[in-house]
Design an enzyme around this catalytic site. Structure first.
Site, PDB file in Angstrom:
ATOM      1  N   LYS A  60     102.305  -4.236  33.036  1.00 19.89           N
ATOM      2  CA  LYS A  60     102.145  -2.810  31.848  1.00 19.89           C
ATOM      3  C   LYS A  60     102.994  -1.771  32.309  1.00 19.89           C
ATOM      4  O   LYS A  60     103.663  -1.119  31.442  1.00 19.89           O
ATOM      5  CB  LYS A  60     100.820  -2.630  31.765  1.00 19.89           C
ATOM      6  CG  LYS A  60     100.009  -3.824  31.002  1.00 19.89           C
ATOM      7  CD  LYS A  60      98.514  -3.515  31.010  1.00 19.89           C
ATOM      8  CE  LYS A  60      97.834  -4.681  30.482  1.00 19.89           C
ATOM      9  NZ  LYS A  60      96.187  -4.582  30.569  1.00 19.89           N
TER      10      LYS A  60
ATOM     11  N   ASN B 157      85.974  -1.915  20.528  1.00 21.91           N
ATOM     12  CA  ASN B 157      85.689  -2.261  21.770  1.00 21.91           C
ATOM     13  C   ASN B 157      84.785  -1.530  22.419  1.00 21.91           C
ATOM     14  O   ASN B 157      84.063  -0.595  21.846  1.00 21.91           O
ATOM     15  CB  ASN B 157      86.937  -2.411  22.429  1.00 21.91           C
ATOM     16  CG  ASN B 157      87.520  -1.030  22.640  1.00 21.91           C
ATOM     17  OD1 ASN B 157      86.902  -0.051  23.432  1.00 21.91           O
ATOM     18  ND2 ASN B 157      88.590  -0.928  22.066  1.00 21.91           N
TER      19      ASN B 157
ATOM     20  N   LYS C 187     105.857  -0.685  29.770  1.00 23.07           N
ATOM     21  CA  LYS C 187     105.620   0.733  28.986  1.00 23.07           C
ATOM     22  C   LYS C 187     106.407   1.758  29.579  1.00 23.07           C
ATOM     23  O   LYS C 187     106.336   2.902  29.162  1.00 23.07           O
ATOM     24  CB  LYS C 187     104.216   0.946  28.959  1.00 23.07           C
ATOM     25  CG  LYS C 187     103.709  -0.301  28.272  1.00 23.07           C
ATOM     26  CD  LYS C 187     102.069   0.010  27.897  1.00 23.07           C
ATOM     27  CE  LYS C 187     101.256  -1.142  27.415  1.00 23.07           C
ATOM     28  NZ  LYS C 187     100.291  -1.039  26.413  1.00 23.07           N
TER      29      LYS C 187
ATOM     30  N   LYS D 174      82.959  -2.256   0.094  1.00 21.62           N
ATOM     31  CA  LYS D 174      82.202  -3.190   1.114  1.00 21.62           C
ATOM     32  C   LYS D 174      82.174  -4.529   0.659  1.00 21.62           C
ATOM     33  O   LYS D 174      81.697  -4.927  -0.883  1.00 21.62           O
ATOM     34  CB  LYS D 174      80.622  -2.588   1.170  1.00 21.62           C
ATOM     35  CG  LYS D 174      79.819  -3.298   2.124  1.00 21.62           C
ATOM     36  CD  LYS D 174      78.475  -2.795   1.927  1.00 21.62           C
ATOM     37  CE  LYS D 174      77.729  -3.770   3.193  1.00 21.62           C
ATOM     38  NZ  LYS D 174      75.945  -3.728   2.925  1.00 21.62           N
TER      39      LYS D 174
ATOM     40  N   PHE E 243      96.323   3.548  31.774  1.00 23.04           N
ATOM     41  CA  PHE E 243      95.167   3.000  32.337  1.00 23.04           C
ATOM     42  C   PHE E 243      95.181   1.481  32.066  1.00 23.04           C
ATOM     43  O   PHE E 243      95.678   1.225  31.082  1.00 23.04           O
ATOM     44  CB  PHE E 243      93.808   3.580  31.836  1.00 23.04           C
ATOM     45  CG  PHE E 243      93.400   4.654  32.827  1.00 23.04           C
ATOM     46  CD1 PHE E 243      93.937   5.993  32.713  1.00 23.04           C
ATOM     47  CD2 PHE E 243      91.982   4.555  33.575  1.00 23.04           C
ATOM     48  CE1 PHE E 243      93.288   7.037  33.285  1.00 23.04           C
ATOM     49  CE2 PHE E 243      91.501   5.706  34.117  1.00 23.04           C
ATOM     50  CZ  PHE E 243      92.187   6.731  34.037  1.00 23.04           C
TER      51      PHE E 243
ATOM     52  N   ASP F 183      93.848  -3.158  19.961  1.00 23.59           N
ATOM     53  CA  ASP F 183      95.086  -3.939  19.989  1.00 23.59           C
ATOM     54  C   ASP F 183      95.511  -4.624  18.653  1.00 23.59           C
ATOM     55  O   ASP F 183      96.638  -5.058  18.256  1.00 23.59           O
ATOM     56  CB  ASP F 183      95.201  -5.283  20.983  1.00 23.59           C
ATOM     57  CG  ASP F 183      95.391  -4.661  22.366  1.00 23.59           C
ATOM     58  OD1 ASP F 183      96.017  -3.659  22.766  1.00 23.59           O
ATOM     59  OD2 ASP F 183      94.592  -4.896  23.382  1.00 23.59           O
TER      60      ASP F 183
HETATM   61  O1  PMT Z   1      85.464   4.820  28.153  1.00 16.68           O
HETATM   62  P1  PMT Z   1      84.603   4.197  29.270  1.00 16.68           P
HETATM   63  O2  PMT Z   1      83.451   3.539  28.807  1.00 16.68           O
HETATM   64  O3  PMT Z   1      84.490   5.158  30.170  1.00 16.68           O
HETATM   65  O4  PMT Z   1      85.745   2.922  30.106  1.00 16.68           O
HETATM   66  C1  PMT Z   1      86.871   3.506  30.662  1.00 16.68           C
HETATM   67  C2  PMT Z   1      87.958   2.524  30.367  1.00 16.68           C
HETATM   68  C3  PMT Z   1      87.644   1.017  30.796  1.00 16.68           C
HETATM   69  C4  PMT Z   1      88.267   2.253  28.960  1.00 16.68           C
HETATM   70  C5  PMT Z   1      89.279   2.851  31.063  1.00 16.68           C
HETATM   71  O5  PMT Z   1      88.933   3.138  32.508  1.00 16.68           O
HETATM   72  C6  PMT Z   1      90.503   2.267  30.714  1.00 16.68           C
HETATM   73  O6  PMT Z   1      90.811   1.357  31.611  1.00 16.68           O
HETATM   74  N1  PMT Z   1      91.308   2.474  29.702  1.00 16.68           N
HETATM   75  C7  PMT Z   1      92.347   1.731  29.265  1.00 16.68           C
HETATM   76  C8  PMT Z   1      91.854   0.675  28.431  1.00 16.68           C
HETATM   77  C9  PMT Z   1      93.072  -0.123  27.638  1.00 16.68           C
HETATM   78  O7  PMT Z   1      93.343  -0.217  26.656  1.00 16.68           O
HETATM   79  O8  PMT Z   1      93.634  -1.035  28.987  1.00 16.68           O
HETATM   80  P2  PMT Z   1      94.854  -2.020  28.312  1.00 16.68           P
HETATM   81  O9  PMT Z   1      95.199  -2.653  29.754  1.00 16.68           O
HETATM   82  O10 PMT Z   1      94.717  -2.879  27.272  1.00 16.68           O
HETATM   83  O11 PMT Z   1      96.261  -0.950  27.961  1.00 16.68           O
HETATM   84  C10 PMT Z   1      97.170  -0.484  28.932  1.00 16.68           C
HETATM   85  C11 PMT Z   1      97.469   1.008  28.412  1.00 16.68           C
HETATM   86  O12 PMT Z   1      98.200   0.745  27.252  1.00 16.68           O
HETATM   87  C12 PMT Z   1      96.395   1.948  28.202  1.00 16.68           C
HETATM   88  O13 PMT Z   1      96.604   3.194  28.712  1.00 16.68           O
HETATM   89  C13 PMT Z   1      96.069   2.049  26.727  1.00 16.68           C
HETATM   90  O14 PMT Z   1      95.462   3.314  26.514  1.00 16.68           O
HETATM   91  C14 PMT Z   1      97.367   1.877  26.351  1.00 16.68           C
HETATM   92  N2  PMT Z   1      97.538   1.387  24.913  1.00 16.68           N
HETATM   93  C15 PMT Z   1      97.175   0.092  24.867  1.00 16.68           C
HETATM   94  C16 PMT Z   1      97.147  -0.498  23.452  1.00 16.68           C
HETATM   95  C17 PMT Z   1      97.770   0.319  22.387  1.00 16.68           C
HETATM   96  N3  PMT Z   1      97.931  -0.212  20.959  1.00 16.68           N
HETATM   97  N4  PMT Z   1      98.289   1.374  22.617  1.00 16.68           N
HETATM   98  C18 PMT Z   1      98.281   2.013  23.885  1.00 16.68           C
HETATM   99  O15 PMT Z   1      98.880   3.159  24.224  1.00 16.68           O
END
Ligand code: PMT
Length: 400
Positions: free
Chosen positions: A337, A210, A341, A289, A323, A279
């Site tokens: 979320k 991503n 979580k 490859k 986040f 995800d």
């Molecule tokens: O890196 P930059 O370009 O500076 O951009 C910053 C950002 C937009 C990436 C950052 O500010 C941000 O929003 N990070 C969280 C991105 C994310 O995966 O969000 P989510 O809403 O999909 O996930 C919620 C939370 O679950 C997040 O804390 C994520 O780290 C966590 N997660 C998600 C999927 C997964 N398989 N395991 C996780 O722990």
């Protein structure tokens, strides 16, 4: 408003070839809003002119203790008292020896003796001089007296020798200056921050990922470090260099990030997941490859491990912060979320905007807490947002 806003930094420049790098230091300090007052020693002036430093610092450069004008207008005692930080870069073996020996025979050595501000010394000299018993003993004594140092780097020096002695990277010197000028509300805390994307391989050359650049997570890690925490940064693939003064663990996949975060989280007080963990991953990743002709243009995907959700199930006393990257219905999705979580807070940003979120240098966030409290942090640099997030978390979660 920069990190050095309202701060008076006295920069001592002594006589070494690295004196030219003082120009970059002055510019960076000013960019972050410091008022910079340069003291140039007589031998420093053999390498760089006072006019250059005066033009860049926008302040008169002080060279002479006994110049009536500079003494009446600036004055060594007032300079020493006004300073929030005294930085000597580059610092020669000579000035280090003088400070250790208590000699105050010029403006710089006098101000060092008269100041109560932290003194940060960035040595730069020939490798053999640096290794000499006299210099090493002087450094050890000054460290024991509470002087701060940024160790010199290694490489080919201007004199042709190879080894330690080169002025540390300007970025590292500035980061140490920021550390010294930041209050330490997180002192004693062990913090884990994740950053960047993860990359899930399809074959040895292709992957699902991503747009995360890592900027927000790196800013969170740097800010925690400046605020006194012991920080482990677990980063997916990014173009950003390892930040100084903290431990960085590089990973690629969600599975690797899960292992690294879990290990670091074992004795951590707080885990902040800023990483954009992919995800989905390919159900099967090819070991060679995939040929264009063999590709059937359908990807079978399976979910990756949800790192936060897994940590949330065995939380203990650890504070868990997520986040949330949202494009719509930000508050509802973020709260959902946080609940699912089992988090202590979630920091939500709108990633549909081009000026914030992914890749940009700025962000604007809302921090949600389970009791319904919300802290809004308006548009600012990611460094500024990171400080705001830590202050919000500290005020709410760490003082319990
Ligand atoms: O890196 P930059 O370009 O500076 O951009 C910053 C950002 C937009 C990436 C950052 O500010 C941000 O929003 N990070 C969280 C991105 C994310 O995966 O969000 P989510 O809403 O999909 O996930 C919620 C939370 O679950 C997040 O804390 C994520 O780290 C966590 N997660 C998600 C999927 C997964 N398989 N395991 C996780 O722990």
């Amino acid at each position: 408003m920069g990190i050095f806003s309202g701060k008076e930094v006295v920069l001592g420049v002594t006589g070494g070839i690295a004196a030219y790098k003082a120009c970059e230091i002055v510019r960076e300090l000013r960019k972050e809003s410091a008022n910079v007052q340069v003291i140039l020693t007589q031998s420093g002036a053999q390498f760089i002119t006072p006019l250059t430093l005066q033009t860049l610092s926008k302040n008169p450069v002080v060279m002479d203790m006994f110049n009536l004008i500079s003494e009446s207008e600036i004055g060594h005692i007032s300079l020493a008292q006004r300073a929030h930080l005294l930085l000597i870069a580059p610092a020669t073996a000579n000035v280090i020896g003088k400070i250790r020996g208590g000699i105050a025979d010029d403006m710089l050595s006098t101000v060092v003796m008269a100041t109560t501000a932290p003194v940060l010394i960035a040595p730069a000299m020939n490798t053999q001089m640096y290794a000499s018993a006299a210099v090493q003993e002087n450094l050890a004594v000054l460290k024991s007296r509470g002087f701060h140092f940024v160790e010199p780097g290694e490489g080919e020096l201007a004199c042709g020798t190879v080894g330690p002695g080169r002025l540390a990277d300007v970025g590292k010197i500035l980061e140490m200056a920021r550390n010294l000028l930041t209050e330490k509300p997180l002192a004693g805390k062990k913090v884990v921050v994740s950053a960047g994307p993860t990359a899930e391989p399809l074959d040895p050359v292709r992957y699902v990922s991503n747009r995360s650049s890592g900027k927000m997570g790196f800013a969170m890690a740097r800010a925690a470090c400046r605020m006194g925490a012991q920080v482990t940064l677990v980063s997916g693939p990014t173009a950003l260099p390892d930040p100084p003064f903290l431990a960085t663990v590089r990973v690629r996949t969600a599975e690797e990030m899960f292992s690294a975060v879990s290990r670091a989280a074992e004795d951590a007080d707080v885990v902040v997941m800023c990483a954009a963990v992919a995800d989905f991953k390919a159900k099967k990743s090819a070991s060679v490859k995939i040929k264009k002709e063999d590709f059937d243009y359908r990807l079978e995907l399976s979910p990756t491990v949800d790192i936060l959700e897994t940590l949330g199930k065995k939380k203990g006393k650890r504070v868990l912060v997520g986040f949330a990257a949202e494009t719509d219905d930000l508050a509802r999705n973020a709260r959902e979320k946080m609940r699912r979580k089992n988090l202590d807070a979630i920091v939500a940003n709108d990633v549909s905007r081009a000026d914030i979120g992914f890749e940009s240098d700025d962000n604007e966030v809302r921090v949600f807490f389970p009791d319904g409290e919300i802290r809004e942090l308006p548009l600012a640099t990611k460094d500024g947002i990171a400080v705001g997030v830590w202050l919000a978390l500290n005020g709410k979660l760490f003082r319990r």
